[in-house]
Design an enzyme around this catalytic site. Structure first.
Site, short mmCIF file in Angstrom:
data_model
loop_
_atom_site.label_atom_id
_atom_site.label_comp_id
_atom_site.label_asym_id
_atom_site.label_seq_id
_atom_site.Cartn_x
_atom_site.Cartn_y
_atom_site.Cartn_z
N PHE A 13 -6.90 -7.16 -3.63
CA PHE A 13 -6.53 -8.53 -3.24
C PHE A 13 -6.85 -8.81 -1.76
O PHE A 13 -7.77 -9.57 -1.44
CB PHE A 13 -5.05 -8.73 -3.60
CG PHE A 13 -4.37 -9.84 -2.87
CD1 PHE A 13 -4.90 -11.12 -2.84
CD2 PHE A 13 -3.16 -9.61 -2.21
CE1 PHE A 13 -4.26 -12.15 -2.15
CE2 PHE A 13 -2.51 -10.62 -1.53
CZ PHE A 13 -3.06 -11.89 -1.49
N LEU A 77 -7.41 0.15 3.66
CA LEU A 77 -6.42 -0.63 2.90
C LEU A 77 -6.15 -0.06 1.52
O LEU A 77 -5.33 -0.60 0.78
CB LEU A 77 -6.91 -2.08 2.72
CG LEU A 77 -6.77 -3.01 3.92
CD1 LEU A 77 -8.10 -3.17 4.61
CD2 LEU A 77 -6.27 -4.37 3.49
N TYR A 154 5.67 5.52 -2.10
CA TYR A 154 4.92 4.53 -1.31
C TYR A 154 5.41 4.52 0.13
O TYR A 154 4.65 4.73 1.07
CB TYR A 154 5.10 3.17 -1.97
CG TYR A 154 4.36 2.01 -1.33
CD1 TYR A 154 2.97 1.89 -1.44
CD2 TYR A 154 5.05 1.00 -0.66
CE1 TYR A 154 2.30 0.80 -0.88
CE2 TYR A 154 4.39 -0.09 -0.11
CZ TYR A 154 3.01 -0.19 -0.22
OH TYR A 154 2.36 -1.27 0.33
N LYS A 158 3.35 5.98 3.26
CA LYS A 158 2.87 5.11 4.34
C LYS A 158 3.40 5.61 5.69
O LYS A 158 2.70 5.58 6.70
CB LYS A 158 3.33 3.67 4.12
CG LYS A 158 2.61 2.94 2.98
CD LYS A 158 1.21 2.49 3.36
CE LYS A 158 0.61 1.59 2.29
NZ LYS A 158 -0.83 1.32 2.52
P1 NAD Z 1 -4.42 -4.17 -4.25
O1 NAD Z 1 -3.87 -3.23 -5.25
O2 NAD Z 1 -4.93 -5.49 -4.71
O3 NAD Z 1 -5.59 -3.47 -3.41
C1 NAD Z 1 -5.63 -2.11 -3.13
C2 NAD Z 1 -7.02 -1.59 -3.46
O4 NAD Z 1 -7.08 -0.19 -3.15
C3 NAD Z 1 -7.36 -1.73 -4.94
O5 NAD Z 1 -8.62 -2.35 -5.10
C4 NAD Z 1 -7.41 -0.28 -5.44
O6 NAD Z 1 -8.29 -0.10 -6.52
C5 NAD Z 1 -7.82 0.47 -4.17
N1 NAD Z 1 -7.47 1.89 -4.17
C6 NAD Z 1 -6.25 2.45 -4.41
N2 NAD Z 1 -6.34 3.79 -4.31
C7 NAD Z 1 -7.62 4.08 -3.98
C8 NAD Z 1 -8.32 5.30 -3.72
N3 NAD Z 1 -7.73 6.50 -3.81
N4 NAD Z 1 -9.64 5.22 -3.39
C9 NAD Z 1 -10.25 4.02 -3.30
N5 NAD Z 1 -9.64 2.84 -3.54
C10 NAD Z 1 -8.34 2.88 -3.88
O7 NAD Z 1 -3.28 -4.36 -3.15
P2 NAD Z 1 -3.21 -5.31 -1.88
O8 NAD Z 1 -2.03 -6.15 -2.05
O9 NAD Z 1 -4.52 -5.93 -1.61
O10 NAD Z 1 -2.86 -4.24 -0.73
C11 NAD Z 1 -3.85 -3.77 0.18
C12 NAD Z 1 -3.18 -2.88 1.23
O11 NAD Z 1 -2.20 -3.64 1.95
C13 NAD Z 1 -2.45 -1.68 0.65
O12 NAD Z 1 -2.63 -0.57 1.51
C14 NAD Z 1 -1.00 -2.10 0.66
O13 NAD Z 1 -0.14 -1.00 0.76
C15 NAD Z 1 -0.95 -2.97 1.89
N6 NAD Z 1 0.15 -3.96 1.80
C16 NAD Z 1 0.04 -5.05 1.00
C17 NAD Z 1 1.09 -5.95 0.94
C18 NAD Z 1 1.01 -7.21 0.11
O14 NAD Z 1 1.97 -7.99 0.11
N7 NAD Z 1 -0.05 -7.51 -0.58
C19 NAD Z 1 2.26 -5.72 1.66
C20 NAD Z 1 2.35 -4.57 2.45
C21 NAD Z 1 1.27 -3.70 2.52
#
Ligand code: NAD
Ligand code: UDP
Length: 319
Positions: A13, A77, A154, A158
């Site tokens: 995302f 990310l 998680y 982190k």
């Molecule tokens: P998301 O699940 O849409 O995106 C994460 C992506 O990482 C996915 O495309 C997934 O396939 C990929 N991924 C996971 N493990 C992997 C690996 N071992 N190798 C390669 N790719 C891998 O989630 P998001 O909401 O876009 O979150 C992105 C980042 O932001 C994450 O690190 C998340 O912890 C952090 N985050 C997001 C939010 C939020 O509200 N969306 C809040 C706090 C932190």
């Protein structure tokens, strides 16, 4: 000058919005994603671009490619991010992958950044504050996290990811920053996941009951994805080695208020129903963004109502 930038989790995302922004500003983008929670659909519009390279790669394994002689920046990310047990995309249903990507994956990205003398940005989370006892949460707050509860796969991963990055900065001279991302929403959120934004919009659009966990008095502060990406880019550009930035919106709402807002914006007939609160669900969450405001000259610009209207339209077209 244009740069070569590696984005892990770029088919997710937030990552897909970041890749889009970087490609459009003229940079070459290398997107690494194993699609565990992301989708190639999110980057379909970028796949034909000459400056966008996608690799279906698990970052728990080192990334080796001779194609790119110099990488200038790395945004790390990659990580599942959905805490809801009912969704197959939840980190609760991928506990080992989640621990590994945020620890071994982060270590690998630190090594890669050192090799290329690249600047690294690690996407951490407001979850490092756990169920916070102070509000708003500033970067100096050390948090209230269970090291053994279900969410620890998680939260603690982190936190250890942050330790790895800080240690590479201190001991190896790595140029790296940490961003603590607070709840972010917008188009391309995974429709099959169980986070509040997705569940509430799906439920409201289909006039099915809107499920509030607990009494709905817990709070969150929601940031629109374009604001988040802008904050990420500015933190990368302006953040000094080892610096940490909260990136989120400080417009705090109760979850009940939030559900009612979505109900109104969708003209939904859904009833609001109450279900059990998951273990360790934080009672309050609101970022103190004064550091990002002052040092990055960044603040969110898109109001909750404005951002939700765009997101609701995306889900309407999708469903
Ligand atoms: P998301 O699940 O849409 O995106 C994460 C992506 O990482 C996915 O495309 C997934 O396939 C990929 N991924 C996971 N493990 C992997 C690996 N071992 N190798 C390669 N790719 C891998 O989630 P998001 O909401 O876009 O979150 C992105 C980042 O932001 C994450 O690190 C998340 O912890 C952090 N985050 C997001 C939010 C939020 O509200 N969306 C809040 C706090 C932190
Ligand atoms: N939540 C809810 N109903 C849902 C999904 C989530 O009441 O269908 C609540 C959840 O318990 C939490 C808040 O909404 O208190 C935000 O949850 P989300 O899953 O979006 O992410 P979190 O902020 O907990 O990481």
């Amino acid at each position: 000058m244009t740069k070569t930038i590696l984005v892990t989790g770029g088919a997710g995302f937030i990552g897909s919005h970041l890749c889009e922004k970087l490609v459009n500003r003229g940079d070459t983008v290398i997107c690494l994603d194993n699609l565990i929670t992301g989708s190639q659909k999110n980057i379909a519009h970028l796949l034909g671009r000459k400056t966008f390279f996608f690799f279906n790669h698990d970052v728990v394994k080192p990334f080796k490619s001779n194609k790119f002689r110099k990488i200038d920046e790395i945004y790390h990310l990659a990580s599942p991010a959905d805490p809801n047990k009912n969704s197959s995309f939840s980190y609760l249903n991928h506990p080992f992958e989640t621990m590994q990507v945020n620890t071994i994956g982060t270590w690998n990205m630190c090594e890669l950044a050192l090799k290329h003398k690249a600047k690294l940005s690690f996407a951490s989370t407001s979850e490092v504050y756990g169920d916070p006892q102070v509000s708003p949460q500033s970067e100096g707050y050390r948090g209230n996290v269970s090291p053994t509860g279900p969410r620890s796969v998680y939260d603690e991963a982190k936190r250890f990811g942050e330790t790895i990055v800080s240690t590479f900065v201190r001991e190896k001279g790595l140029n790296a920053i940490i961003t603590r991302i607070f709840n972010t929403y917008g188009p391309r959120m995974n429709i099959a996941e169980g986070r509040a934004v997705v569940n509430f919009i799906k439920q409201a659009l289909s006039n099915k009951p809107i499920t509030i966990y607990g009494n709905g008095k817990q709070t969150r502060s929601f940031c629109y994805v374009d604001d988040q990406v802008e904050g990420q880019i500015l933190a990368m550009r302006k953040g000094g080695p080892g610096e940490i930035f909260n990136i989120g919106n400080d417009d705090e709402r109760t979850i009940l208020e939030f559900a009612k807002l979505i109900k109104r914006l969708t003209n939904s007939k859904s009833k609001i129903v109450f279900q059990d609160l998951p273990i360790d669900d934080p009672h309050q969450r609101r970022p103190d963004i004064s550091k990002a405001k002052k040092n990055l000259n960044w603040e969110p610009k898109i109001s909750l109502e404005e951002g939700l209207k765009v997101t609701i339209k995306y889900f309407k077209d999708y469903l």
